[in-house]
Design a protein around this motif. Structure first.
Motif, PDB file in Angstrom:
ATOM      1  N   GLN A  19      79.669  35.304  38.563  1.00 16.97           N
ATOM      2  CA  GLN A  19      78.461  36.008  38.343  1.00 16.97           C
ATOM      3  C   GLN A  19      78.499  36.606  36.812  1.00 16.97           C
ATOM      4  N   LEU A  20      79.143  36.078  35.960  1.00 16.26           N
ATOM      5  CA  LEU A  20      79.151  36.846  34.509  1.00 16.26           C
ATOM      6  C   LEU A  20      77.720  36.870  33.843  1.00 16.26           C
ATOM      7  N   MET A  21      77.108  35.706  33.912  1.00 12.69           N
ATOM      8  CA  MET A  21      75.732  35.956  33.231  1.00 12.69           C
ATOM      9  C   MET A  21      74.754  36.843  34.040  1.00 12.69           C
ATOM     10  N   PHE A  22      74.686  36.821  35.376  1.00 13.24           N
ATOM     11  CA  PHE A  22      74.010  37.834  36.239  1.00 13.24           C
ATOM     12  C   PHE A  22      74.137  39.166  35.715  1.00 13.24           C
ATOM     13  N   ILE A  23      75.651  39.437  35.724  1.00 15.55           N
ATOM     14  CA  ILE A  23      76.156  40.949  35.252  1.00 15.55           C
ATOM     15  C   ILE A  23      75.813  41.180  34.161  1.00 15.55           C
ATOM     16  N   TYR A  24      76.338  40.370  33.237  1.00 15.17           N
ATOM     17  CA  TYR A  24      75.762  40.646  31.950  1.00 15.17           C
ATOM     18  C   TYR A  24      74.382  41.247  31.571  1.00 15.17           C
ATOM     19  N   ILE A  25      73.409  40.353  32.172  1.00  9.13           N
ATOM     20  CA  ILE A  25      71.927  40.588  32.017  1.00  9.13           C
ATOM     21  C   ILE A  25      71.504  41.916  32.649  1.00  9.13           C
ATOM     22  N   ILE A  26      72.196  42.191  33.922  1.00  6.42           N
ATOM     23  CA  ILE A  26      71.905  43.727  34.616  1.00  6.42           C
ATOM     24  C   ILE A  26      72.346  44.649  33.791  1.00  6.42           C
ATOM     25  N   VAL A  27      73.629  44.527  33.371  1.00  5.36           N
ATOM     26  CA  VAL A  27      74.049  45.742  32.651  1.00  5.36           C
ATOM     27  C   VAL A  27      73.351  46.130  31.367  1.00  5.36           C
ATOM     28  N   SER A  28      73.045  44.673  30.431  1.00  5.10           N
ATOM     29  CA  SER A  28      71.997  45.125  29.302  1.00  5.10           C
ATOM     30  C   SER A  28      70.901  45.600  29.688  1.00  5.10           C
ATOM     31  N   LEU A  29      70.411  45.492  30.823  1.00  7.60           N
ATOM     32  CA  LEU A  29      69.213  46.027  31.377  1.00  7.60           C
ATOM     33  C   LEU A  29      69.121  47.710  31.664  1.00  7.60           C
ATOM     34  N   VAL A  30      70.045  47.785  32.259  1.00  9.59           N
ATOM     35  CA  VAL A  30      70.230  49.275  32.696  1.00  9.59           C
ATOM     36  C   VAL A  30      71.011  50.082  31.911  1.00  9.59           C
ATOM     37  N   ARG A  31      71.493  49.749  30.948  1.00 16.31           N
ATOM     38  CA  ARG A  31      72.267  50.625  30.113  1.00 16.31           C
ATOM     39  C   ARG A  31      71.633  51.929  29.283  1.00 16.31           C
ATOM     40  N   GLY A  32      70.145  51.468  29.149  1.00 19.53           N
ATOM     41  CA  GLY A  32      69.226  52.318  28.549  1.00 19.53           C
ATOM     42  C   GLY A  32      68.881  53.499  29.578  1.00 19.53           C
ATOM     43  N   LEU A  33      69.004  53.404  30.902  1.00 23.93           N
ATOM     44  CA  LEU A  33      68.837  54.608  31.626  1.00 23.93           C
ATOM     45  C   LEU A  33      69.853  55.644  31.405  1.00 23.93           C
ATOM     46  N   PHE A  34      70.987  55.218  30.995  1.00 23.46           N
ATOM     47  CA  PHE A  34      72.190  56.303  30.728  1.00 23.46           C
ATOM     48  C   PHE A  34      72.536  56.522  29.226  1.00 23.46           C
ATOM     49  N   LEU A  35      71.510  56.047  28.421  1.00 25.49           N
ATOM     50  CA  LEU A  35      71.503  56.476  26.965  1.00 25.49           C
ATOM     51  C   LEU A  35      72.729  55.924  26.342  1.00 25.49           C
TER      52      LEU A  35
END
Length: 185
Positions: free
Chosen positions: A45-61
């Motif tokens: 699931q690496l590509m999917f996880i990498y995309i999700i983590v890259s998208l939501v990291r901004g929520l946590f500054l």
């Protein structure tokens, strides 16, 4: 609406506090190598996880740099993928921070507490040179891009100028990170 805002605010602050405590207790966990190691455990699931983590990291500054750098060893034969995911993640993070400044009610508190400073930034970020300020800020790797996005949201800088400035500044920086990093790997 106030209850929903309060719940969202509490969850957001709690998540940041938990991440901050985890970072203080274990700063080595937030290196590019450890992030890559964590993500590689989920190889299917690496590509999917990498995309999700890259998208939501901004929520946590959380800065995007460790995630961009983690993408290099994770996807050594796909630099364009890392580049595009990183850019989309930066755009998503900038957008979230820009709109969260009002959603969480910080703008009213800061306007009351620091009216002269807010007015100064309002003039800067609503001037013809505003996009240049954002481009320079976004390109400089030692200052978090999220700060300028947050301030732009507070002073109501037009979103299109903010996102254009962020993307121009970050395209160059992320390109250097990804393709420079790939050359080193």
């Amino acid at each position: 609406m106030k209850i929903v805002k309060g719940i969202f605010y509490f969850i957001w602050i709690a998540a940041i506090v938990v991440l901050l405590i985890f970072f203080i207790a274990s700063p080595q966990s937030f290196t590019a190598e450890n992030i890559a190691d964590f993500l590689s455990r989920y190889n299917n699931q690496l590509m999917f996880i990498y995309i999700i983590v890259s998208l939501v990291r901004g929520l946590f500054l959380i800065p995007s740099t460790p995630f961009v750098l983690a993408g290099i060893p994770l996807f050594p034969d796909q630099p364009f993928f890392v580049f595009i995911v990183s850019l989309v993640g930066v755009a998503a993070g900038a957008t979230m921070v820009y709109y969260m400044s009002d959603l969480l009610g910080f703008s009213k508190k800061l306007e009351e507490k620091y009216p002269s400073k807010i007015e100064k930034w309002h003039q800067r970020l609503n001037s013809p040179k505003a996009s240049l300020i954002v481009i320079a800020w976004s390109f400089f790797p030692l200052v978090p891009t999220d700060i300028i996005c947050y301030v732009a949201g507070i002073v109501k800088m037009p979103y299109r100028f903010l996102i254009a400035g962020v993307m121009i500044g970050e395209i160059v920086l992320i390109y250097l990170y990804v393709y420079g990093g790939m050359a080193l790997v």
